[in-house]
Design a protein around this motif. Structure first.
Motif, PDB file in Angstrom:
ATOM      1  N   UNK C 128       0.971  -1.012   0.101  1.00 58.68           N
ATOM      2  CA  UNK C 128      -0.069   0.106   0.021  1.00 58.68           C
ATOM      3  C   UNK C 128       0.756   1.250  -0.059  1.00 58.68           C
ATOM      4  N   UNK C 129       0.414   2.345  -0.466  1.00 54.00           N
ATOM      5  CA  UNK C 129       1.114   3.438  -0.769  1.00 54.00           C
ATOM      6  C   UNK C 129       0.281   4.796  -0.126  1.00 54.00           C
ATOM      7  N   UNK C 130       0.657   5.691   0.594  1.00 48.01           N
ATOM      8  CA  UNK C 130       0.028   6.800   0.803  1.00 48.01           C
ATOM      9  C   UNK C 130       0.423   7.685  -0.561  1.00 48.01           C
ATOM     10  N   UNK C 131      -0.204   8.682  -0.874  1.00 46.79           N
ATOM     11  CA  UNK C 131      -0.344   9.386  -2.225  1.00 46.79           C
ATOM     12  C   UNK C 131      -0.532  10.999  -1.848  1.00 46.79           C
ATOM     13  N   UNK C 132      -0.038  11.642  -2.837  1.00 49.49           N
ATOM     14  CA  UNK C 132      -0.537  12.914  -2.917  1.00 49.49           C
ATOM     15  C   UNK C 132      -0.867  13.242  -4.339  1.00 49.49           C
ATOM     16  N   UNK C 133      -2.111  14.042  -4.704  1.00 48.19           N
ATOM     17  CA  UNK C 133      -2.584  14.177  -6.293  1.00 48.19           C
ATOM     18  C   UNK C 133      -2.241  15.635  -6.542  1.00 48.19           C
ATOM     19  N   UNK C 134      -1.791  15.724  -7.853  1.00 48.48           N
ATOM     20  CA  UNK C 134      -1.324  16.987  -8.243  1.00 48.48           C
ATOM     21  C   UNK C 134      -2.084  17.068  -9.620  1.00 48.48           C
ATOM     22  N   UNK C 135      -2.588  18.366  -9.738  1.00 45.87           N
ATOM     23  CA  UNK C 135      -3.484  18.653 -11.162  1.00 45.87           C
ATOM     24  C   UNK C 135      -3.556  20.253 -11.343  1.00 45.87           C
ATOM     25  N   UNK C 136      -3.973  20.218 -12.895  1.00 43.65           N
ATOM     26  CA  UNK C 136      -4.425  21.553 -13.123  1.00 43.65           C
ATOM     27  C   UNK C 136      -5.850  21.495 -13.349  1.00 43.65           C
ATOM     28  N   UNK C 137      -6.367  22.694 -13.365  1.00 42.65           N
ATOM     29  CA  UNK C 137      -7.878  22.837 -13.547  1.00 42.65           C
ATOM     30  C   UNK C 137      -8.415  22.213 -14.692  1.00 42.65           C
ATOM     31  N   UNK C 138      -7.492  21.878 -15.904  1.00 43.55           N
ATOM     32  CA  UNK C 138      -8.061  21.325 -16.880  1.00 43.55           C
ATOM     33  C   UNK C 138      -8.400  19.874 -17.018  1.00 43.55           C
ATOM     34  N   UNK C 139      -7.968  19.137 -15.697  1.00 43.34           N
ATOM     35  CA  UNK C 139      -8.284  17.787 -15.323  1.00 43.34           C
ATOM     36  C   UNK C 139      -7.097  16.982 -15.507  1.00 43.34           C
ATOM     37  N   UNK C 140      -5.738  17.365 -15.834  1.00 42.65           N
ATOM     38  CA  UNK C 140      -4.816  16.469 -15.961  1.00 42.65           C
ATOM     39  C   UNK C 140      -4.497  16.213 -14.470  1.00 42.65           C
ATOM     40  N   UNK C 141      -3.950  14.748 -14.349  1.00 43.40           N
ATOM     41  CA  UNK C 141      -4.046  14.471 -12.750  1.00 43.40           C
ATOM     42  C   UNK C 141      -2.650  13.555 -12.601  1.00 43.40           C
ATOM     43  N   UNK C 142      -2.127  13.772 -11.641  1.00 40.16           N
ATOM     44  CA  UNK C 142      -0.680  12.925 -11.694  1.00 40.16           C
ATOM     45  C   UNK C 142      -0.557  12.481 -10.017  1.00 40.16           C
TER      46      UNK C 142
END
Lengths: 285, 403, 529
Positions: C128-142
């Motif tokens: 299992x992993x903890x995570x942080x999501x990063x994204x721009x308003x356009x919907x791209x998500x990493x």
């Protein structure tokens, strides 16, 4: 066939009627009793329950979770429209079957009646799929709409209704239409202006039958309607009784009785329609 | 009369204008939809509002007839018209899983340990957890304190007390329960350790049917009716109404009846079911919980909702308040365990076994109910009745398994 | 009564719009709309519906323009609804009768495959992993994942890889506890992420043999696909064991007979029918059930007819005081949901504590075993069904009575006929021509009146020793539906459909015989011979 009779004749008829009314009303009294019972029992041990209360009736008209007034109105609306349309469809068909001679006429009549005897168990799924599809193109005829529900009700009972009406039309003398057609009326106009007005009693009966049929239906409506504000009365009622053991009989009984009132009222309002011009000669003073 | 007709037409026309349309309600991404029955609505509505406030995700709670939720999910789910979550008892699982209508939910071992073992076990089907439990229930002995000051501890005591109180001429009875109902009869039928289906570590084994062996229990039932203690017409409604009129000493049923009894003003108590031949009675245990639709487009959101409101003490207590059953979350149960009614029902449940959720149960209800009716009517003896039911169940299962 | 009209009638025109511009306009609009809908449906891919609609339109145009089928114009609107709402569901039932539709087989094959294909399981030592999501308003998500060992992984575009120096670097203000940005992309706070969860629920990221996916707001988990589907061969392979499953009898089945749940709807030929006819156990109680069904349907109609007739005549009596009020009261049983009234009746008839036996005890001195004896249970059913059904009979008789011309009564009375004679020789025969067919309908309705049986006796008292559960008051449909819905395998809708068809054939044949035998379908009118 009726002739005036004396007080003795009136008496025995009244006695018979009251006996029948006793039979008809006896269970209703117990339903009323259950509706007053605060503890949700269907068959109380006393006709007037301990701690009798009108709370269930009050709840019906004040509950915010269960808008019974709205549901009652939905039912009247759906039943009223579909009954009116049913009368229209059935009378048109009955007219053709009564007044025209064409190939397959009798077979068609019998076939309609027989086909309607098919057990309806699985029809629900088919009709559900029909509205699902229809709703994709015509939203107001889709699932969870009154339009769609009314549409579904138009199929019910055409065979029976057309038969009943045709039998009635058959007894209306043709001479009446013929003279109108001599004067240049079309067959359709004759139907509209002569047959229909003369058939008020049977139109009223079929209206009433169709009205009650759709008004009290919950099988179809229960599958088609989901959102609270769209429900019909019969579907709303079901919320109280579909539990295994925790059934709310008090509220259900109260609602059943309130729901029966519109039908009795409509029946009473239609009372004059039951007297036909045709049979006036049968009444002799 | 013209007027009446005209009025009718006008009304109809007017009404037709009001034919509105409302979009069908279905699971849509970013919006939670929960189907539940009347009991849970008052608790779920505030939760829905809170969830929306916290995350900006709207939650719709649709009230439905209890009995309609399962069939509706099965027919409407596949066509995309279903909800995200439903609320119902665990014994729906067999049919729901077979139809691919519910999805398993993932809880960590830690999370699972927050719930009582029975509750988790009940919602585990084919080795997977299919629901988050919120309440446990089983039938117990409800008694009228005026007539029965001390509830009996054994079946023999119960019969003795009942005999004293029974006077059919006055419609007074010592002990009543719904005769023809296999669920209520199960504590008797399971006397001596018998079972409908054997419970193994993998769940209920539909091939190990023990109905024909349930003769000791069937004999108890025959004795109860033939000795005139329990009248032939004793069904659920009769039992409820007679008890509420104060004429019955004891009844055997579940917590759902308590509210009505209170309203009827009866001074009642709840006791654990009496022991039968020295062994604790084993009623069926039902567990209520939230199940996830397999067709949900918001499974993660729905899980978040469950974690926030059903896996928390506050949430379970909020539901308990409007739907007073035994909470399935340990911490919530402890918070309400001082309630003597709940305690007694809980003790009954502790000795019970989960109601089998396997679809084969459908055949059992019908056959056993027929056997019970035949026994209590005096149409046949307990041995024949149970043997017949056993054969009927085997036949129905074999027949169904051919395809 | 009336004069024959020579046929064909002069008034059977084709439609003439002359002088009726509005009608013409309406017809044109409807046609145009219909044609547009056809094209639209076709383009949307609903070709069959488009075709049916097109044929329907053609037929409609024909019906309303050809003088040859003039009478059909009146029947057409009703007929369209009849076909759509009565015939189509029957077609659907017939289709279902040849499938295994029911519990375990509710989904279509593609739905079942999709479910099995997307089924995930956690491997034994799942990470299992903890995570942080990063994204721009356009919907791209990493997603930036952090394992238990502190290693950082980057999840995007369906893949997971260790964070390398070439990638945008995470920016943290608290030494790696939380992250603010990844390169230029700002972090999405968990509360904001919630709203996007539903778009992410089916996203998986390849991770060796496994996939990683979001399992909760703060966790990614390692999961594995359970099955792989090969559309060419129509085979599902269990990725852990390598076992192959092929479709058979509505389930994906392995060579050693293991099946995967859920199954799907598949065709089974005549299986449902052969099962119905070959099952010895079903035949056991069949004769008794069938005879009772006939008795039930026939007697019910007779009882209701007699009651309806008596009441209809009384309520039609213009000299009866208060008759309008009486009518409204007498209709009440029809207006109250049968669900509750049937239950109240069972309470009233309760053997030991019911009110009716309470009264009878005073008169006859003992309890009638209403629901314990087969005979009395049947009597109870007739009684309750009389209560439920007489208003319908009364209504249609009331309506039909209005069609009997008054002159007939007049003439009869002049001839010195007594009221009894008048009823027998005039009212009844004329009434029968109108309501006779409805009696056949009523017979068929009660033949299949599942609800009343179910609500009042539930089929009880049981038949002792039957091989399949049956009761003395079970009628054909309640008895056979028990087999379909309370058998060992949940709801077998396909089987129920087959039962419906067989019962329909029985009812239809009986009804046709009744029509023949009683000449009910013969004409009333003397216009044509």
């Amino acid at each position: 066939m009726y002739s005036r009779y004396g007080w003795l004749g009136q008496l025995w008829r009244q006695v018979v009627v009251w006996l029948v009314i006793g039979f008809a009303v006896f269970p209703v009294i117990w339903i009323f009793s259950a509706s007053l019972n605060p503890s949700d029992t269907i068959m109380g041990q006393a006709l007037i329950p301990k701690n009798a209360t009108f709370a269930h009736y009050v709840e019906l008209f004040t509950s915010t979770d269960h808008p019974f007034g709205l549901w009652l109105w939905n039912s009247i609306k759906v039943a009223g429209i579909s009954a009116a349309l049913t009368v229209l469809l059935a009378s048109l068909a009955a007219y053709a079957f009564s007044r025209f001679r064409f190939r397959g006429r009798r077979e068609g009549l019998v076939a309609m009646l027989i086909v309607q005897m098919f057990p309806q168990m699985l029809a629900m799924v088919a009709l559900y799929l029909l509205l699902l599809k229809l709703g994709q193109y015509v939203p107001w005829l889709g699932l969870n709409t009154h339009g769609g529900l009314i549409l579904l009700y138009l199929g019910g009972g055409l065979g029976f209704n057309a038969w009943l009406m045709k039998g009635y039309f058959d007894t209306i003398p043709r001479s009446l239409e013929e003279s109108a057609m001599m004067d240049g009326a079309t067959a359709f106009q004759a139907f509209l202006r002569i047959i229909l007005p003369l058939s008020r009693p049977i139109l009223a009966v079929i209206f009433l039958l169709a009205f009650i049929g759709t008004y009290s239906d919950f099988l179809l409506a229960n599958i088609m309607l989901t959102s609270r504000d769209q429900l019909t009365f019969a579907v709303g009622l079901r919320i109280f009784i579909s539990g295994m053991y925790s059934t709310r009989w008090g509220a259900f009984s109260a609602a059943s009785l309130v729901g029966a009132l519109p039908i009795a009222v409509i029946f009473y309002l239609l009372k004059d329609q039951f007297v036909s011009g045709l049979t006036q000669g049968g009444v002799k003073g | 009369m013209k007027k009446a007709l005209a009025l009718l037409v006008a009304l109809t026309l007017l009404a037709s204008l009001a034919v509105g349309s409302a979009g069908a309600l279905a699971s849509t991404p970013g919006k939670l939809l929960i189907w539940c029955s009347e009991a849970q609505v008052p608790a779920l509505k505030p939760m829905a509002a809170e969830f929306q406030k916290k995350y900006g995700v709207p939650v719709m709670v649709t009230e439905m007839g209890f009995g309609d939720i399962r069939p509706n999910l099965i027919t409407k789910g596949p066509s995309g018209e279903g909800p995200d979550l439903i609320v119902g008892p665990h014994d729906w699982l067999g049919e729901l899983v077979a139809n691919g209508a519910v999805a398993p939910i993932d809880l960590t071992a830690n999370e699972e340990s927050l719930f009582t073992g029975t509750a988790i076990k009940a919602f585990t089907y084919n080795g997977k957890l299919y629901g988050m439990p919120y309440a446990v229930e089983a039938i117990g002995l409800i008694y009228n304190k005026k007539l029965v000051p001390h509830p009996p501890k054994t079946l023999d005591e119960l019969m003795a007390v009942a005999k004293k109180l029974t006077d059919p001429a006055k419609k007074e009875y010592g002990f009543l329960y719904p005769l023809g109902d296999a669920y209520h009869a199960y504590p008797f039928l399971s006397a001596d350790g018998h079972y409908f289906f054997r419970l193994t570590s993998k769940g209920f084994d539909a091939k190990d049917i023990g109905i024909a062996q349930m003769v000791p229990g069937a004999r108890i039932i025959a004795t109860l009716t033939q000795s005139g203690l329990v009248p032939k017409g004793s069904d659920y409604n009769t039992m409820a109404s007679l008890f509420q009129s104060g004429k019955v000493g004891m009844i055997m049923t579940g917590p759902w009846q308590i509210d009505s009894i209170k309203k009827a003003g009866i001074d009642y108590g709840v006791a654990k079911l009496p022991t039968i031949d020295g062994r604790p009675a084993t009623p069926f245990v039902g567990v209520q919980g939230f199940m996830m639709s397999a067709f949900s487009k918001n499974k993660l959101l729905a899980m978040q909702f469950l974690r926030d409101f059903v896996m928390t003490k506050e949430g379970q207590l909020a539901i308990h308040k409007v739907d007073p059953r035994i909470p399935a979350l340990k911490s919530a149960f402890e918070a309400v365990s001082s309630d003597p009614d709940l305690k007694a029902f809980g003790e009954s449940a502790a000795d019970g076994i989960p109601m089998p959720a396997i679809p084969e149960m459908a055949a059992v209800w019908n056959a056993v109910q027929n056997a019970l009716t035949a026994i209590t009517n005096g149409q046949t003896d307990p041995v024949t009745a149970m043997k017949t039911a056993d054969a009927q169940v085997r036949k129905a299962i074999a027949q169904g398994a051919k395809k | 009564m009336a004069h024959p009209i020579s046929s064909p009638r002069p008034s059977r025109p084709g439609i003439s719009f002359a002088g009726r511009p509005l009608a013409l306009l309406a017809a044109a609009v409807i046609l145009a709309l219909g044609a547009w809908a056809c094209v639209y449906l076709y383009l949307r891919g609903d070709r069959w519906i488009a075709l049916i609609l097109f044929l329907g339109l053609l037929a409609t145009v024909y019906v309303f323009t050809s003088p040859r089928v003039y009478p059909l114009r009146y029947i057409w609107p009703g007929l369209v609804f009849f076909v759509l709402l009565v015939v189509y569901p029957i077609g659907y039932t017939v289709y279902s009768a040849f499938t295994n539709y029911g519990t375990g087989h509710m989904l279509s094959k593609s739905q079942a495959v999709q479910q099995l294909q997307s089924a995930l399981y956690a491997p034994p030592d799942a990470k299992t992993f903890t995570f942080t999501a990063f994204g721009d308003p356009k919907g791209k998500i990493v997603f930036l994942l952090k394992g238990a060992d502190g290693q950082l992984l980057l999840a995007q575009d369906g893949r997971v890889k260790p964070l390398s120096a070439d990638d945008p670097q995470p920016v943290s203000k608290d030494g790696g506890q939380t992250y603010e940005r990844l390169g230029d992309l700002p972090a999405i706070p968990p509360l904001k992420l919630i709203a996007r969860l539903s778009q992410l629920q089916n996203q998986t990221f390849a991770y060796g043999e496994s996939v990683l996916s979001i399992s909760s707001l703060n966790q990614f988990s390692e999961m594995r696909h359970q099955y792989k589907y090969d559309p060419q061969r129509d085979v599902l392979t269990n990725l852990a064991t390598g076992k192959e499953y092929r479709p058979k009898d509505g389930y994906y089945t392995s060579a050693d007979g293991q099946t995967l749940s859920p199954g799907f709807t598949s065709r089974v030929g005549f299986y449902n029918f052969t099962r119905l006819f070959e099952d010895q156990a079903i035949r056991g109680p069949f004769t008794e059930v069938f005879i009772w069904t006939l008795v039930w349907a026939t007697l019910t109609v007779v009882i209701q007819l007699v009651a309806g007739l008596a009441l209809g005549l009384l309520m039609n009596d213009p000299y009866l005081k208060l008759r309008n009020f009486y009518r409204s009261v007498l209709i009440l049983p029809y207006a109250i949901p049968a669900f509750i009234s049937a239950l109240v009746w069972t309470g009233l008839l309760n053997t030991d504590v019911g009110i009716i036996n309470g009264i009878l005890r005073h008169i006859i001195g003992f309890n009638i075993p209403w629901f314990q004896s087969p005979f009395w249970a049947k009597v109870a059913l007739f009684l309750v069904n009389l209560w439920l059904g007489y208003p319908y009979m009364m209504l249609i008789i009331l309506g039909a009575l209005q069609s009997i011309p008054g002159e007939l009564y007049e003439a009869a009375r002049v001839d010195g006929a007594t009221p009894g004679q008048i009823i027998r020789t005039i009212t009844l025969p004329l009434l029968m021509t109108t309501i006779g067919p409805l009696l056949v309908g009523s017979f068929a309705f009660n033949f299949n009146n599942f609800n009343v049986i179910y609500l009042v006796t539930g089929g009880n008292p049981p038949m002792v020793g039957a091989q399949t559960p049956a009761g003395h008051t079970d009628i054909l449909i309640s008895y056979t539906y028990r087999l379909a819905f309370e058998g060992g395998q949940g709801n077998q809708l396909g089987f129920a459909a087959a039962i419906s068809i067989v019962i329909f054939v029985i009812v239809a044949v009986i009804s046709l015989i009744q029509f023949r035998f009683t000449r009910l379908a013969e004409e009333v009118s003397t216009d044509y011979v």
